[in-house]
Motif scaffolding. Structure first.
Motif, PDB file in Angstrom:
ATOM      1  N   ARG A  77       6.698  -4.093   2.156  1.00  0.00           N
ATOM      2  CA  ARG A  77       6.098  -3.949   0.828  1.00  0.00           C
ATOM      3  C   ARG A  77       5.284  -5.180   0.453  1.00  0.00           C
ATOM      4  NH1 ARG A  77      11.295  -1.645  -2.583  1.00  0.00           N
ATOM      5  NH2 ARG A  77      11.598   0.282  -1.399  1.00  0.00           N
ATOM      6  N   GLN A  78       5.839  -6.355   0.722  1.00  0.00           N
ATOM      7  CA  GLN A  78       5.132  -7.579   0.372  1.00  0.00           C
ATOM      8  C   GLN A  78       3.815  -7.695   1.129  1.00  0.00           C
ATOM      9  OE1 GLN A  78       6.114  -9.908  -2.046  1.00  0.00           O
ATOM     10  NE2 GLN A  78       3.990 -10.483  -1.714  1.00  0.00           N
ATOM     11  N   SER A  79       3.821  -7.273   2.383  1.00  0.00           N
ATOM     12  CA  SER A  79       2.598  -7.339   3.183  1.00  0.00           C
ATOM     13  C   SER A  79       1.529  -6.396   2.637  1.00  0.00           C
ATOM     14  CB  SER A  79       2.907  -6.996   4.639  1.00  0.00           C
ATOM     15  OG  SER A  79       3.824  -7.916   5.182  1.00  0.00           O
ATOM     16  N   VAL A  80       1.948  -5.199   2.223  1.00  0.00           N
ATOM     17  CA  VAL A  80       0.997  -4.256   1.630  1.00  0.00           C
ATOM     18  C   VAL A  80       0.420  -4.830   0.345  1.00  0.00           C
ATOM     19  CG1 VAL A  80       0.687  -1.946   0.666  1.00  0.00           C
ATOM     20  CG2 VAL A  80       2.135  -2.264   2.666  1.00  0.00           C
ATOM     21  N   SER A  81       1.294  -5.412  -0.471  1.00  0.00           N
ATOM     22  CA  SER A  81       0.837  -6.016  -1.716  1.00  0.00           C
ATOM     23  C   SER A  81      -0.183  -7.115  -1.453  1.00  0.00           C
ATOM     24  CB  SER A  81       2.038  -6.575  -2.485  1.00  0.00           C
ATOM     25  OG  SER A  81       1.619  -7.233  -3.661  1.00  0.00           O
ATOM     26  N   ASN A  82       0.109  -7.986  -0.491  1.00  0.00           N
ATOM     27  CA  ASN A  82      -0.831  -9.057  -0.154  1.00  0.00           C
ATOM     28  C   ASN A  82      -2.144  -8.489   0.375  1.00  0.00           C
ATOM     29  OD1 ASN A  82       1.085 -10.951  -0.841  1.00  0.00           O
ATOM     30  ND2 ASN A  82       1.803 -11.260   1.247  1.00  0.00           N
ATOM     31  N   LEU A  83      -2.033  -7.439   1.163  1.00  0.00           N
ATOM     32  CA  LEU A  83      -3.219  -6.827   1.748  1.00  0.00           C
ATOM     33  C   LEU A  83      -4.118  -6.240   0.675  1.00  0.00           C
ATOM     34  CD1 LEU A  83      -4.683  -5.995   4.348  1.00  0.00           C
ATOM     35  CD2 LEU A  83      -3.242  -3.966   4.444  1.00  0.00           C
ATOM     36  N   VAL A  84      -3.526  -5.528  -0.280  1.00  0.00           N
ATOM     37  CA  VAL A  84      -4.307  -4.934  -1.364  1.00  0.00           C
ATOM     38  C   VAL A  84      -4.961  -6.016  -2.215  1.00  0.00           C
ATOM     39  CG1 VAL A  84      -4.158  -3.560  -3.477  1.00  0.00           C
ATOM     40  CG2 VAL A  84      -2.969  -2.805  -1.418  1.00  0.00           C
ATOM     41  N   THR A  85      -4.193  -7.034  -2.535  1.00  0.00           N
ATOM     42  CA  THR A  85      -4.737  -8.122  -3.351  1.00  0.00           C
ATOM     43  C   THR A  85      -5.921  -8.791  -2.675  1.00  0.00           C
ATOM     44  OG1 THR A  85      -2.558  -8.541  -4.331  1.00  0.00           O
ATOM     45  CG2 THR A  85      -4.172 -10.311  -4.475  1.00  0.00           C
ATOM     46  N   SER A  86      -5.852  -8.931  -1.358  1.00  0.00           N
ATOM     47  CA  SER A  86      -6.904  -9.653  -0.632  1.00  0.00           C
ATOM     48  C   SER A  86      -8.238  -8.933  -0.633  1.00  0.00           C
ATOM     49  CB  SER A  86      -6.456  -9.901   0.815  1.00  0.00           C
ATOM     50  OG  SER A  86      -6.446  -8.692   1.560  1.00  0.00           O
ATOM     51  N   PHE A 126      -9.052   0.447  -5.840  1.00  0.00           N
ATOM     52  CA  PHE A 126      -8.426   0.626  -4.530  1.00  0.00           C
ATOM     53  C   PHE A 126      -6.948   0.256  -4.606  1.00  0.00           C
ATOM     54  CE2 PHE A 126      -6.961  -1.030  -0.464  1.00  0.00           C
ATOM     55  CZ  PHE A 126      -7.285   0.019   0.372  1.00  0.00           C
ATOM     56  N   ASP A 127      -6.130   0.982  -3.853  1.00  0.00           N
ATOM     57  CA  ASP A 127      -4.710   0.668  -3.736  1.00  0.00           C
ATOM     58  C   ASP A 127      -4.213   1.208  -2.395  1.00  0.00           C
ATOM     59  OD1 ASP A 127      -2.306  -0.402  -4.453  1.00  0.00           O
ATOM     60  OD2 ASP A 127      -2.189   0.600  -6.389  1.00  0.00           O
ATOM     61  N   ALA A 128      -3.033   0.792  -1.983  1.00  0.00           N
ATOM     62  CA  ALA A 128      -2.490   1.216  -0.693  1.00  0.00           C
ATOM     63  C   ALA A 128      -0.969   1.196  -0.738  1.00  0.00           C
ATOM     64  CB  ALA A 128      -2.996   0.305   0.423  1.00  0.00           C
ATOM     65  N   ARG A 129      -0.359   1.985   0.140  1.00  0.00           N
ATOM     66  CA  ARG A 129       1.080   2.013   0.326  1.00  0.00           C
ATOM     67  C   ARG A 129       1.367   2.273   1.802  1.00  0.00           C
ATOM     68  NH1 ARG A 129       0.390   0.399  -4.004  1.00  0.00           N
ATOM     69  NH2 ARG A 129       1.427   0.910  -5.982  1.00  0.00           N
ATOM     70  N   ALA A 130       2.587   1.937   2.239  1.00  0.00           N
ATOM     71  CA  ALA A 130       2.936   2.124   3.650  1.00  0.00           C
ATOM     72  C   ALA A 130       4.415   2.399   3.811  1.00  0.00           C
ATOM     73  CB  ALA A 130       2.549   0.894   4.467  1.00  0.00           C
ATOM     74  N   ASP A 131       4.766   3.135   4.853  1.00  0.00           N
ATOM     75  CA  ASP A 131       6.161   3.238   5.258  1.00  0.00           C
ATOM     76  C   ASP A 131       6.619   1.863   5.724  1.00  0.00           C
ATOM     77  OD1 ASP A 131       7.090   6.300   5.597  1.00  0.00           O
ATOM     78  OD2 ASP A 131       4.952   6.132   6.005  1.00  0.00           O
ATOM     79  N   SER A 132       7.845   1.499   5.389  1.00  0.00           N
ATOM     80  CA  SER A 132       8.345   0.186   5.778  1.00  0.00           C
ATOM     81  C   SER A 132       8.468   0.032   7.285  1.00  0.00           C
ATOM     82  CB  SER A 132       9.694  -0.091   5.119  1.00  0.00           C
ATOM     83  OG  SER A 132      10.654   0.879   5.511  1.00  0.00           O
ATOM     84  N   ALA A 133       8.462   1.139   8.025  1.00  0.00           N
ATOM     85  CA  ALA A 133       8.520   1.059   9.479  1.00  0.00           C
ATOM     86  C   ALA A 133       7.251   0.459  10.069  1.00  0.00           C
ATOM     87  CB  ALA A 133       8.752   2.456  10.074  1.00  0.00           C
ATOM     88  N   ASP A 138      -9.785  -3.973   8.703  1.00  0.00           N
ATOM     89  CA  ASP A 138      -9.722  -5.122   9.615  1.00  0.00           C
ATOM     90  C   ASP A 138      -8.410  -5.874   9.462  1.00  0.00           C
ATOM     91  OD1 ASP A 138     -12.209  -4.557  10.633  1.00  0.00           O
ATOM     92  OD2 ASP A 138     -13.276  -5.977   9.345  1.00  0.00           O
ATOM     93  N   ASP A 139      -8.008  -6.146   8.217  1.00  0.00           N
ATOM     94  CA  ASP A 139      -6.752  -6.852   7.979  1.00  0.00           C
ATOM     95  C   ASP A 139      -5.557  -5.999   8.381  1.00  0.00           C
ATOM     96  OD1 ASP A 139      -8.144  -9.014   7.031  1.00  0.00           O
ATOM     97  OD2 ASP A 139      -7.845  -8.534   4.908  1.00  0.00           O
ATOM     98  N   ALA A 140      -5.637  -4.715   8.062  1.00  0.00           N
ATOM     99  CA  ALA A 140      -4.511  -3.825   8.356  1.00  0.00           C
ATOM    100  C   ALA A 140      -4.265  -3.701   9.852  1.00  0.00           C
ATOM    101  CB  ALA A 140      -4.772  -2.443   7.758  1.00  0.00           C
ATOM    102  N   LEU A 141      -5.324  -3.601  10.629  1.00  0.00           N
ATOM    103  CA  LEU A 141      -5.170  -3.406  12.068  1.00  0.00           C
ATOM    104  C   LEU A 141      -4.523  -4.605  12.742  1.00  0.00           C
ATOM    105  CD1 LEU A 141      -8.533  -1.628  12.989  1.00  0.00           C
ATOM    106  CD2 LEU A 141      -6.283  -0.606  12.602  1.00  0.00           C
TER     107      LEU A 141
END
Length: 450
Positions: free
Chosen positions: A125-134, A114-121, A150-153
């Motif tokens: 980036r750090q939040s996405v990285s933490n989210l994926v790691t979790s 699993f992996d994820a990416r997001a628009d910075s808006a 759940d975490d993303a929302l």
């Protein structure tokens, strides 16, 4: 005339009809899908969850439906795709984002990875990285994707794209409108119950956010009270004049006002008035201290960006947050010295789900808190590229936490931007801190990626 009447009837019923039909078919989003990326993107534009036919064994239709409903109910731009292990990974996120054309957070389960990416808006980036790691090692696809969503929302900014609820393009036979209308009417009570449930959930989330914020605000008020005590000013002391007494009175009034406003706060946005009062009071104390020492009166400046408890800033200094771009921030004398010497500033950290983090990487409730300190349109430039700044850039933020913090600009979460996105958000290769980038899938900062 009859044709016009039919068209009117279709327009009146088409949206609820589409909602009913979507609820019936969302459980099998990939029933006739190919593995072509443009088709995947097309499916995601219509529904937040796509399961490729070749990966249908990973996530049951009922689980995909429940996941999609959760995202839609939250009205957030979160996209989830479940693809087979052999799916090509070169530039996968960049190309999917281009094909989908919607600003948001994209999570992909590919085989067992699993992996994820997001628009910075919508998320830093750090939040996405933490989210994926979790969510790495969370178990099967159902557990992992539910944890991710759940975490993303709780953290993603913006709102869902309108295409998820748009009735355009749905071909409903006129002869079946009466039957479908009956289904819609029958579901009216359920829809009303869902709205009430969502409203109660939102109110509970707001109350929980306020309670977390209350701890930080109480610390601010306490620190301000301690500054009043340390000043040890007495209106009748030798050398005191009317200007000093006026400064002291304004500081005392601000202290009492901040306590009263916080006691009366019922929503996170109420905190903005509290920190405005604290900031006003601290500046009055600064004026008083200058008058007592006989020095020049200071200009009105915002508080120190790194921790407003440091008091009014004395200058602007260049600072670059991890994974972000350089910007000028107001700093106190001590932090100006630290930065000049190459040391880290004394940053205000708060409790989050990921442990102690700087306030600009915490939840959305800190927007009103920061807005009271850094008003006048200053906040967007300070918070650009941070999690809090990304949240506040979303169009749904004002409805949840109030407005008046300045123009964050750019495409918001859920906006259709097509291929028009900032390449800075997508460079650096995979594992580069939450960007879409090029190169292989996973690895790097994400750990356990593809």
């Amino acid at each position: 005339m009859k044709a016009a009447l039919v068209r009117t009837l279709v327009r009146l019923l088409i949206v609820p009809v589409a909602a009913v039909l979507a609820a019936l078919v969302v459980g099998a989003p990939g029933a006739h899908a190919a593995t072509d990326l443009s088709h995947v993107a097309g499916e995601l534009r219509e529904n937040p969850v796509y399961v490729d036919p070749a990966a249908s064994g990973q996530l049951a239709a009922s689980d995909a439906e429940a996941l999609a409903d959760k995202i839609k109910d939250a009205d957030k731009p979160v996209f989830v795709a479940v693809l087979p292990a052999g799916y090509p990974t070169q530039d996968l996120f960049r190309n999917l984002r281009t094909e989908t054309g919607v600003t948001g957070l994209y999570g992909i389960r590919l085989g067992e990875k699993f992996d994820a990416r997001a628009d910075s808006a919508v998320m830093s980036r750090q939040s996405v990285s933490n989210l994926v790691t979790s969510v790495q090692g969370a178990g099967d696809a159902k557990a992992q994707l539910n944890d991710f969503v759940d975490d993303a929302l709780r953290n993603v900014g913006g709102s869902a794209p309108s295409s998820w609820s748009d009735g355009a393009g749905v071909d409903v036979p006129v002869g079946g409108l009466i039957t479908v209308g009956a289904l819609v009417a029958a579901g009216g009570a359920g829809a009303y119950a869902m709205v009430r449930r969502n409203r109660r959930r939102h109110e509970e989330e707001q109350r929980a956010a306020l309670e977390k914020l209350r701890v930080v605000v109480d610390e601010d008020i306490t620190a301000f009270g301690e500054e009043l005590d340390r000043l040890d000013f007495h209106p009748g002391e030798p050398g005191a004049d009317d200007a000093m007494r006026a400064d002291y009175e304004r500081a005392l009034d601000a202290y009492e006002q901040s306590k009263s406003l916080m006691a009366a706060a019922t929503r996170p946005e109420d905190v903005k008035a509290v920190t405005e009062a604290v900031e006003d009071g601290r500046f009055s104390l600064t004026l008083l201290a200058a008058r007592r020492s006989g020095g020049p009166l200071p200009e009105r400046r915002p508080p120190c960006f790194f921790d407003p408890r440091h008091g009014p800033s004395v200058a602007d200094a260049a600072w670059t947050p991890p994974g972000g771009s350089e910007r000028e921030v107001p700093v106190c004398a001590a932090d100006r010295t630290r930065l000049a010497e190459g040391r880290d500033p004394a940053i205000r950290e708060v409790d989050t789900d990921y442990g102690r983090r700087p306030y600009w990487e915490a939840g959305p409730a800190y927007g009103p808190w920061a807005g009271g300190y850094f008003g006048g349109g200053l906040l967007p430039g300070l918070l650009v590229g941070t999690l809090l700044g990304s949240m506040m850039a979303g169009p749904a933020y004002a409805a949840d936490y109030g407005s008046g913090y300045g123009d964050f600009g750019g495409y918001e979460g859920g906006d259709v931007s097509g291929a028009d996105f900032d390449t800075g958000d997508f460079g650096g290769g995979f594992g580069g801190g939450g960007d879409f980038g090029g190169g292989g899938f996973g690895g790097g900062d994400f750990g356990g990626g593809f």
